[in-house]
Design an enzyme around this catalytic site. Structure first.
Site, PDB file in Angstrom:
ATOM      1  N   TRP A 158      38.451  49.802  39.264  1.00 26.81           N
ATOM      2  CA  TRP A 158      37.831  48.542  39.656  1.00 26.81           C
ATOM      3  C   TRP A 158      36.669  48.670  40.640  1.00 26.81           C
ATOM      4  O   TRP A 158      36.144  47.664  41.087  1.00 26.81           O
ATOM      5  CB  TRP A 158      38.907  47.574  40.155  1.00 26.81           C
ATOM      6  N   HIS A 175      38.643  41.123  40.561  1.00 25.70           N
ATOM      7  CA  HIS A 175      38.994  40.285  39.409  1.00 25.70           C
ATOM      8  C   HIS A 175      39.656  39.013  39.940  1.00 25.70           C
ATOM      9  O   HIS A 175      39.899  38.905  41.145  1.00 25.70           O
ATOM     10  CB  HIS A 175      39.891  41.021  38.410  1.00 25.70           C
ATOM     11  N   GLN A 215      34.842  35.543  36.398  1.00 29.00           N
ATOM     12  CA  GLN A 215      35.951  35.624  35.454  1.00 29.00           C
ATOM     13  C   GLN A 215      36.670  34.294  35.443  1.00 29.00           C
ATOM     14  O   GLN A 215      36.506  33.463  36.345  1.00 29.00           O
ATOM     15  CB  GLN A 215      36.965  36.710  35.883  1.00 29.00           C
ATOM     16  N   VAL A 258      50.464  43.921  33.286  1.00 25.27           N
ATOM     17  CA  VAL A 258      50.973  43.307  32.044  1.00 25.27           C
ATOM     18  C   VAL A 258      51.682  44.363  31.202  1.00 25.27           C
ATOM     19  O   VAL A 258      51.378  45.555  31.271  1.00 25.27           O
ATOM     20  CB  VAL A 258      49.841  42.655  31.197  1.00 25.27           C
ATOM     21  N   ALA A 312      49.225  36.347  30.818  1.00 25.04           N
ATOM     22  CA  ALA A 312      48.052  36.206  31.693  1.00 25.04           C
ATOM     23  C   ALA A 312      46.847  36.744  30.940  1.00 25.04           C
ATOM     24  O   ALA A 312      46.978  37.600  30.058  1.00 25.04           O
ATOM     25  CB  ALA A 312      48.245  36.985  32.990  1.00 25.04           C
TER      26      ALA A 312
HETATM   27  C1  FA5 Z   1      40.357  42.652  34.413  1.00 26.20           C
HETATM   28  O1  FA5 Z   1      39.611  42.412  35.334  1.00 26.20           O
HETATM   29  C2  FA5 Z   1      41.761  42.132  34.383  1.00 26.20           C
HETATM   30  N1  FA5 Z   1      42.056  41.510  35.630  1.00 26.20           N
HETATM   31  C3  FA5 Z   1      41.922  41.171  33.233  1.00 26.20           C
HETATM   32  C4  FA5 Z   1      43.350  40.819  32.960  1.00 26.20           C
HETATM   33  C5  FA5 Z   1      43.863  39.652  33.498  1.00 26.20           C
HETATM   34  C6  FA5 Z   1      44.142  41.621  32.169  1.00 26.20           C
HETATM   35  C7  FA5 Z   1      45.176  39.304  33.226  1.00 26.20           C
HETATM   36  C8  FA5 Z   1      45.442  41.289  31.905  1.00 26.20           C
HETATM   37  C9  FA5 Z   1      45.947  40.105  32.435  1.00 26.20           C
HETATM   38  P1  FA5 Z   1      38.525  43.896  33.034  1.00 26.20           P
HETATM   39  O2  FA5 Z   1      38.181  44.845  34.068  1.00 26.20           O
HETATM   40  O3  FA5 Z   1      38.554  44.395  31.615  1.00 26.20           O
HETATM   41  O4  FA5 Z   1      39.969  43.289  33.293  1.00 26.20           O
HETATM   42  O5  FA5 Z   1      37.572  42.653  33.118  1.00 26.20           O
HETATM   43  C10 FA5 Z   1      37.768  41.476  32.344  1.00 26.20           C
HETATM   44  C11 FA5 Z   1      36.446  40.945  31.774  1.00 26.20           C
HETATM   45  O6  FA5 Z   1      35.563  40.661  32.837  1.00 26.20           O
HETATM   46  C12 FA5 Z   1      35.711  41.954  30.924  1.00 26.20           C
HETATM   47  O7  FA5 Z   1      36.168  41.965  29.603  1.00 26.20           O
HETATM   48  C13 FA5 Z   1      34.298  41.423  30.984  1.00 26.20           C
HETATM   49  O8  FA5 Z   1      34.149  40.340  30.092  1.00 26.20           O
HETATM   50  C14 FA5 Z   1      34.237  40.901  32.398  1.00 26.20           C
HETATM   51  N2  FA5 Z   1      33.618  41.929  33.250  1.00 26.20           N
HETATM   52  C15 FA5 Z   1      34.210  42.989  33.817  1.00 26.20           C
HETATM   53  N3  FA5 Z   1      33.339  43.702  34.527  1.00 26.20           N
HETATM   54  C16 FA5 Z   1      32.149  43.063  34.420  1.00 26.20           C
HETATM   55  C17 FA5 Z   1      30.824  43.310  34.949  1.00 26.20           C
HETATM   56  N4  FA5 Z   1      30.577  44.332  35.729  1.00 26.20           N
HETATM   57  N5  FA5 Z   1      29.839  42.448  34.613  1.00 26.20           N
HETATM   58  C18 FA5 Z   1      30.104  41.375  33.823  1.00 26.20           C
HETATM   59  N6  FA5 Z   1      31.318  41.090  33.313  1.00 26.20           N
HETATM   60  C19 FA5 Z   1      32.325  41.929  33.598  1.00 26.20           C
END
Ligand code: FA5
Length: 349
Positions: A158, A175, A215, A258, A312
């Protein structure tokens, strides 16, 4: 020179000069010079005493007649000049009431704000309440309660901005998931919330990655919630946002909070699934992660995992806008270029 000749000379000169006085100030100066206490005509009247006694009455009458004539001429000239002066000032101050008014500059909400409002509406119809949480978080909520202990390798994924490590580790939330635990700590099931908001990651920017982005978290916890509910909700979301022709894809993925976990993708609307720069030639755009809430997360907030289950998800708001409106680069959203933002301008209600 006779008295009459002298008066005629004064009269001729006075009337000629008054005729050329083009403004009030010149006219008033004229009055002072001919009719004032030290004016020419007054001086003439004073000089009558020097005339032989028999000539004085006629000369006095003639001088007074001229004085009246000049006074009347002055009054007429002054009235005309005052009227002209008023006309001129009115013309200068004139407002053309027939001109169309100037449009006041009215701003519009940012496209991300619009998208969040739209998502909240869609989820509200499915029974989700919109709540908000802090952007400055403790590592406890951002990681620990999400089953990501400090030695867990997933913590590196992250790219966290750390603000303070003195007492508790304070971070910019990476997130919106920390709101899962915060919400569950405050409420008992059934829980159904969505949480939109900013997230921050220390990562290299490219067409689909920003260091600040938004998000929208979703959380539903109740008795007998299954993966089918999760898929149904996300499929309905894709249908509402992108239209019935878009395809959705769920693939296994790992998130420590999850079990099982999936990534949720929609086929790329920009290239129609053929492959382009935005979808990195895959034809699919990842919208976010999702899954069934891990029993350890439920336990961590005091819920009984034998009784309750939940799902979630965390969706990228900019990613959805890119999909739906064909935006090729995520950096445009925070780039502050009015030419870009104006394309999303909407009338305010
Ligand atoms: C998460 O952040 C998890 N918290 C999501 C989650 C929630 C999983 C609940 C399970 C249950 P991830 O790192 O993949 O997951 O980010 C989720 C989404 O945020 C990505 O698919 C993308 O659409 C968006 N995202 C992530 N990083 C960036 C970024 N640097 N710039 C723009 N959008 C982003």
């Amino acid at each position: 020179m006779t008295v009459q000749t002298s008066l005629d000379t004064i009269r001729e000169r006075a009337l000629a000069e008054l005729g050329t006085a083009a403004d009030l100030a010149t006219a008033r100066d004229w009055e002072r010079r001919f009719l004032g206490a030290k004016g020419e005509l007054t001086a003439f009247l004073r000089g009558l005493g020097a005339l032989p006694a028999e000539e004085r009455p006629a000369a006095g009458r003639a001088a007074n007649t001229l004085k009246q004539e000049l006074s009347a001429a002055y009054a007429a000239r002054e009235t005309a000049l005052a009227a002209a002066d008023l006309d001129r000032r009115l013309a200068e101050d004139a407002v053309d009431v027939t001109l169309p008014g100037r449009q006041p500059a009215v701003g519009s909400t940012h496209p991300v704000t619009q998208m969040i409002a739209e998502l909240s509406d869609i989820f509200a119809l499915m029974g989700f309440q919109t709540v908000f949480g802090p952007e400055v978080e403790t590592a406890h909520y951002n990681f620990d309660l999400l089953n990501i202990p400090s030695d867990h390798p997933a913590r590196d994924v992250w790219d966290t901005f750390v603000l303070d490590t003195d007492e508790a580790e304070i971070v910019l939330r990476t997130h919106t998931s920390p709101m899962q635990a915060r919400t569950m700590e405050q409420r008992q099931p059934p829980v159904r919330v969505v949480v939109p908001g900013r997230c921050y990651r220390y990562e290299a920017q490219d067409a689909s990655h920003e260091w600040m982005f938004h998000q929208l978290e979703g959380l539903a916890v109740d008795e007998r919630i299954t993966m089918a509910d999760l898929k149904g909700v996300l499929r309905e979301l894709a249908r509402q946002l992108f239209g019935p022709e878009r395809r959705v894809r769920f693939r296994c993925d790992f998130f420590p909070f999850v079990e099982p976990g999936v990534d949720f993708a929609v086929d790329c609307a920009i290239c129609g699934g053929k492959g382009c720069r935005v979808c990195k030639q895959t034809g699919w755009l990842e919208m976010g992660g999702a899954g069934m809430v891990h029993p350890k997360v439920l336990q961590g907030v005091g819920y009984d995992p034998e009784r309750y289950t939940g799902f979630a998800f965390g969706l990228g708001v900019e990613r959805m806008l890119m999909m739906r409106d064909g935006v090729g680069d995520v950096r445009a959203f925070a780039g502050n270029d009015l030419r870009f933002l104006r394309q999303f301008a909407r009338a305010q209600v």
